[in-house]
Design an enzyme around this catalytic site. Sequence first.
Site, PDB file in Angstrom:
ATOM      1  N   CYS A  82       5.726  -6.019   0.597  1.00  0.00           N
ATOM      2  CA  CYS A  82       4.750  -5.796  -0.464  1.00  0.00           C
ATOM      3  C   CYS A  82       5.343  -4.945  -1.588  1.00  0.00           C
ATOM      4  O   CYS A  82       6.204  -5.407  -2.316  1.00  0.00           O
ATOM      5  CB  CYS A  82       3.472  -5.181   0.101  1.00  0.00           C
ATOM      6  SG  CYS A  82       2.056  -5.315  -1.019  1.00  0.00           S
ATOM      7  N   HIS A 137       1.798  -8.516   4.510  1.00  0.00           N
ATOM      8  CA  HIS A 137       1.718  -7.477   5.540  1.00  0.00           C
ATOM      9  C   HIS A 137       1.470  -8.142   6.890  1.00  0.00           C
ATOM     10  O   HIS A 137       0.885  -9.219   6.971  1.00  0.00           O
ATOM     11  CB  HIS A 137       0.558  -6.518   5.258  1.00  0.00           C
ATOM     12  CG  HIS A 137       0.768  -5.620   4.082  1.00  0.00           C
ATOM     13  ND1 HIS A 137       1.686  -4.600   4.086  1.00  0.00           N
ATOM     14  CD2 HIS A 137       0.164  -5.594   2.864  1.00  0.00           C
ATOM     15  CE1 HIS A 137       1.633  -3.965   2.924  1.00  0.00           C
ATOM     16  NE2 HIS A 137       0.732  -4.551   2.172  1.00  0.00           N
TER      17      HIS A 137
END
Length: 495
Positions: A333, A424
Amino acid sequence: MTGAVMIVGASSGAGKSTVSAALCRAWARQHRDVVPFKAQNLSNHAAVTADGGEVGRAQALQARAAGVEVDRRMNPVLLKPAPEARAHLVVLGQEVMGSDARGQGLTAAELRPVVLQALTELRTEHDWVVLEGAGAAAEINLLDRDMVNLPLAAAAGVPAVLVVDIDRGGGFASAYGTIALLPERLRHCLVGLVFNRFRGDPALLDRGIAELALWTGVPVLGVLPHLGEEPMLGVEDSLDLGAAFESSRQCGPAPVRVAVVRLPHLANPSDIDPLVLEPDVVLRWATHPRDLVEADLVILPGSRATAEDLAWLRRQGLAEALRTTSASVLGLCGGYQMLGTWIEDEVESGLGVLEGLGLLDVRTVFAEPKVVQRSAGRGEGRTIAGYEIRWGRPCVGADPWLEVDGEAEGAQSTDRRVRGTSLHGLLDNDDFRAALLSEIAEARGRQYTPTPTAYQDAVEAHLDRLADWLTAHVDLARLTTLASDAVTVGWEPGW
């Protein structure tokens, strides 16, 4: 029987989240219809609901312990810390505004009805609710705007149990001081006390427990032993992160060495949890270039302040270390965005165009609306699933790495040494994780055999162990009876 109980702490890190998860699982195993609730969470460790809302990771784990799908109402207010004493405010799963610490006090009056309504709805739809407090229960400087601890218990007519960390020392003083500091109307909410993290024979506490109960009128419901080397999955409290990797487990003679960069604004550290359970992986936090020297894999994790953490990497000398390391590098991310050529951020930091680390051919533009969703696809020929929480829209120049929701996602260098993704939870996928670590082990001359236990099975076993721990050392029958004294829905005293 139906009811509700609030678990509050004498301090931050006392074990509220752990006890709440344990109670959710213990009641669920008794076939009770139970759900978790935390009015306000202060954390950059978030989970995504099925309908695309953000809630605190602890409530997602507690919902799993209860055997229910996580719901936005289980954490109606989430504050995500940002630089310069600011925070981003998420209400019922939707990010609505930024605020500073003082500004949050101005919005408490508006948020209290939202909190009580969410709790009332959950209590109407379910038989039992386990409420978790935040920080310490007797922060007298904050009581006038507290909507998560005992002021909420009083407004909702819910009894509360105080958890005290006795391992730090001064447990009796902490318990007595907390109770003594509370205004009388809040003190009456406390119906029990639990000592947590005790090492040794609990009989040594008997005299003190008797005297404490005499002085305060609050009975001690149990003494929970220290969990020792039990891996704590989904660590949320910043006080716990430092010890998250500590373990005495035995590894092979040449395990895969993983360094995780501990960013100042680290987000979603549960991305690393599956590695904690791998017997042939050694983990360490990295805050200095020397921490990367012997690493086989460096993980640059998510961040809630990407621009500021990118600047921190340069100040620490880690930016140059990442460019020159021979280890594999994985960006997740925000960490993935930092590995690119540049970032344009007029949304999160407002700093405009920033030069990235230049390790991946990726350009990221921050834009609204925020992407909050669960995602699935394929990577390295294997099925993968995870979730996304981001402002950044990475644009890959070449060599995408994964396929997510039918589109190319992530990036990799031409030699595959550097890789990144917005997803994630990528390492939760057992086959994918094993393939990645096997590839790195072979390239680095290390020895790696995947854990035989599926990660999701390990999470379930972890929650069952917590329920066993609670059931063995706390008077659960008495706690259940106390919880049944919660005011009937519709008869709450209110704020």
